[in-house]
Design a protein around this motif. Structure first.
Motif, short mmCIF file in Angstrom:
data_model
loop_
_atom_site.label_atom_id
_atom_site.label_comp_id
_atom_site.label_asym_id
_atom_site.label_seq_id
_atom_site.Cartn_x
_atom_site.Cartn_y
_atom_site.Cartn_z
N VAL A 58 0.85 -1.19 0.00
CA VAL A 58 0.00 0.00 0.00
C VAL A 58 0.89 1.25 0.00
O VAL A 58 2.02 1.23 0.48
N GLN A 59 0.36 2.28 -0.58
CA GLN A 59 1.05 3.57 -0.58
C GLN A 59 0.36 4.47 0.43
O GLN A 59 -0.85 4.71 0.35
N ILE A 60 1.11 4.97 1.39
CA ILE A 60 0.57 5.85 2.43
C ILE A 60 1.29 7.19 2.34
O ILE A 60 2.52 7.26 2.46
N ASP A 61 0.52 8.24 2.10
CA ASP A 61 1.08 9.58 2.00
C ASP A 61 0.57 10.42 3.16
O ASP A 61 -0.59 10.28 3.59
N PHE A 62 1.43 11.31 3.65
CA PHE A 62 1.08 12.20 4.74
C PHE A 62 1.27 13.65 4.26
O PHE A 62 2.24 13.97 3.58
N ALA A 63 0.34 14.51 4.61
CA ALA A 63 0.42 15.91 4.21
C ALA A 63 0.04 16.81 5.38
O ALA A 63 -0.80 16.47 6.21
N SER A 64 0.71 17.95 5.45
CA SER A 64 0.43 18.91 6.52
C SER A 64 0.89 20.29 6.08
O SER A 64 1.78 20.44 5.23
N SER A 65 0.28 21.31 6.64
CA SER A 65 0.73 22.67 6.36
C SER A 65 2.10 22.94 6.97
O SER A 65 2.79 23.86 6.56
N ASP A 66 2.48 22.12 7.93
CA ASP A 66 3.81 22.22 8.55
C ASP A 66 4.65 21.03 8.09
O ASP A 66 4.46 19.91 8.57
N PRO A 67 5.59 21.21 7.16
CA PRO A 67 6.38 20.08 6.62
C PRO A 67 7.14 19.31 7.69
O PRO A 67 7.39 18.13 7.53
N GLU A 68 7.52 19.96 8.78
CA GLU A 68 8.29 19.28 9.81
C GLU A 68 7.47 18.18 10.49
O GLU A 68 8.03 17.21 11.00
N LEU A 69 6.15 18.32 10.51
CA LEU A 69 5.31 17.33 11.17
C LEU A 69 5.35 15.98 10.46
O LEU A 69 5.25 14.93 11.07
N VAL A 70 5.48 16.01 9.12
CA VAL A 70 5.41 14.77 8.35
C VAL A 70 6.78 14.29 7.90
O VAL A 70 6.89 13.25 7.24
N GLU A 71 7.83 15.03 8.23
CA GLU A 71 9.17 14.65 7.76
C GLU A 71 9.56 13.26 8.24
O GLU A 71 10.11 12.46 7.49
N GLY A 72 9.26 12.95 9.48
CA GLY A 72 9.62 11.64 10.01
C GLY A 72 8.85 10.49 9.39
O GLY A 72 9.30 9.35 9.39
N PHE A 73 7.67 10.78 8.83
CA PHE A 73 6.85 9.73 8.22
C PHE A 73 7.19 9.51 6.75
O PHE A 73 6.95 8.43 6.21
N THR A 74 7.71 10.52 6.11
CA THR A 74 7.95 10.43 4.67
C THR A 74 9.40 10.16 4.30
O THR A 74 9.69 9.92 3.13
N TYR A 75 10.30 10.15 5.27
CA TYR A 75 11.72 9.98 4.93
C TYR A 75 11.97 8.65 4.23
O TYR A 75 12.64 8.57 3.21
N LEU A 76 11.41 7.56 4.77
CA LEU A 76 11.67 6.23 4.22
C LEU A 76 10.97 6.00 2.89
O LEU A 76 11.34 5.11 2.12
N THR A 77 9.94 6.78 2.58
CA THR A 77 9.20 6.58 1.33
C THR A 77 9.56 7.61 0.27
O THR A 77 8.96 7.62 -0.80
#
Length: 272
Positions: A58-77
């Protein structure tokens, strides 16, 4: 002798031809000769909704107005952080979503950084998205948006396909005809009335036989393929003469064969 050769030629010609009825898709197989091209064929009574299974990606994407909030979730993908592991293979075997997606393990769990393991097998895409959203809301309330979807439909073709092997359709919904087109269509010798679909279910596997000649397929539960499906097409008992792939080539081959035989017969008759 010439009469014998003539009758042998007729037999060879008849056995080398394949009826259009055996290779045409979606025929009207009823006794009626009328064909309504505007016929409405509804989908199966049960609406199609794929349920996630172990070993799916599955592909899981995270989005937020604050990029720092999702940085830890998107690094590996993020493909930029995977170096040469993504996009370097090229060719048919290239599957970047295998590297950037999340694999569901045998227990039906998906492991997400900071969130840990979350069970999503047995759920639809929408249900799995809500579960992941609830988990991330424990940390960031409603500041992070989650999108979850199947990372393409992977299926395998075997037998009388022009392109056999593992195939990928980058959609979350695909029909059996999408799968056929994506696999380079079937060969001329394929038994289109006997396509075997091997499908995974919870706790086991089932084999379904599909008739591609029958228009009722459009309303059957097997009209849509699912991830990890295996499609196998048997060959017809008939065999083409030589390597001819169409009627013109077959006729040319047969004509050449007859000419050679007649030449030999005339030479033998002349010697006698």
């Amino acid at each position: 002798m010439k009469q014998i050769i003539f009758f042998v030629g007729i037999i060879l010609f008849a056995t080398s031809c394949i009826s259009n009825k055996r290779i045409t898709y979606l025929q009207n197989l009823s006794d009626s000769t009328a064909i309504d091209l505007d016929e409405f064929i509804p989908f199966a009574e049960v609406d199609y909704e794929y349920i996630l299974q172990p070993f799916d990606i599955v592909q899981i994407d995270f989005a937020s107005s604050d990029p720092e909030l999702v940085e830890g979730f998107t690094y590996l993908t993020n493909p930029q952080n995977l170096g040469t592991r993504v996009g370097g293979g090229g060719g048919q075997g290239s599957d970047p979503l295998y590297m950037t997606g999340y694999s569901i393990d045998q227990e039906g769990m998906v492991e997400i950084p900071k969130l840990g393991k979350i069970k999503i097998a047995g759920m639809s895409e929408e249900q799995a998205k809500l579960v992941v959203q609830q988990e991330i809301n424990k940390f960031f309330k409603d500041d992070v948006f989650v999108r979850l979807r199947i990372a393409g439909i992977r299926y395998t073709t075997m037998g009388e396909f022009n392109n056999v092997g593992v195939q990928i359709i980058y959609k979350n919904r695909a029909t059996i005809f999408d799968a056929l087109a994506n696999s380079g269509e079937t060969s001329l010798l394929a038994k289109k009335n006997k396509l075997f679909l091997i499908r995974q279910y919870d706790g086991g596997t089932k084999i379904h036989q599909i008739n591609l000649n029958d228009r009722a397929l459009l309303g059957s539960p097997w009209y849509f393929i699912q991830p990890n499906d295996i499609l196998y097409l048997e060959p017809m008992k008939i065999r083409q003469i030589g390597t001819a792939d169409n009627l013109t080539a077959s006729l040319a081959l047969i004509a050449g064969l007859f000419a050679s035989i007649l030449l030999i017969v005339n030479l033998v008759s002349g010697d006698i």
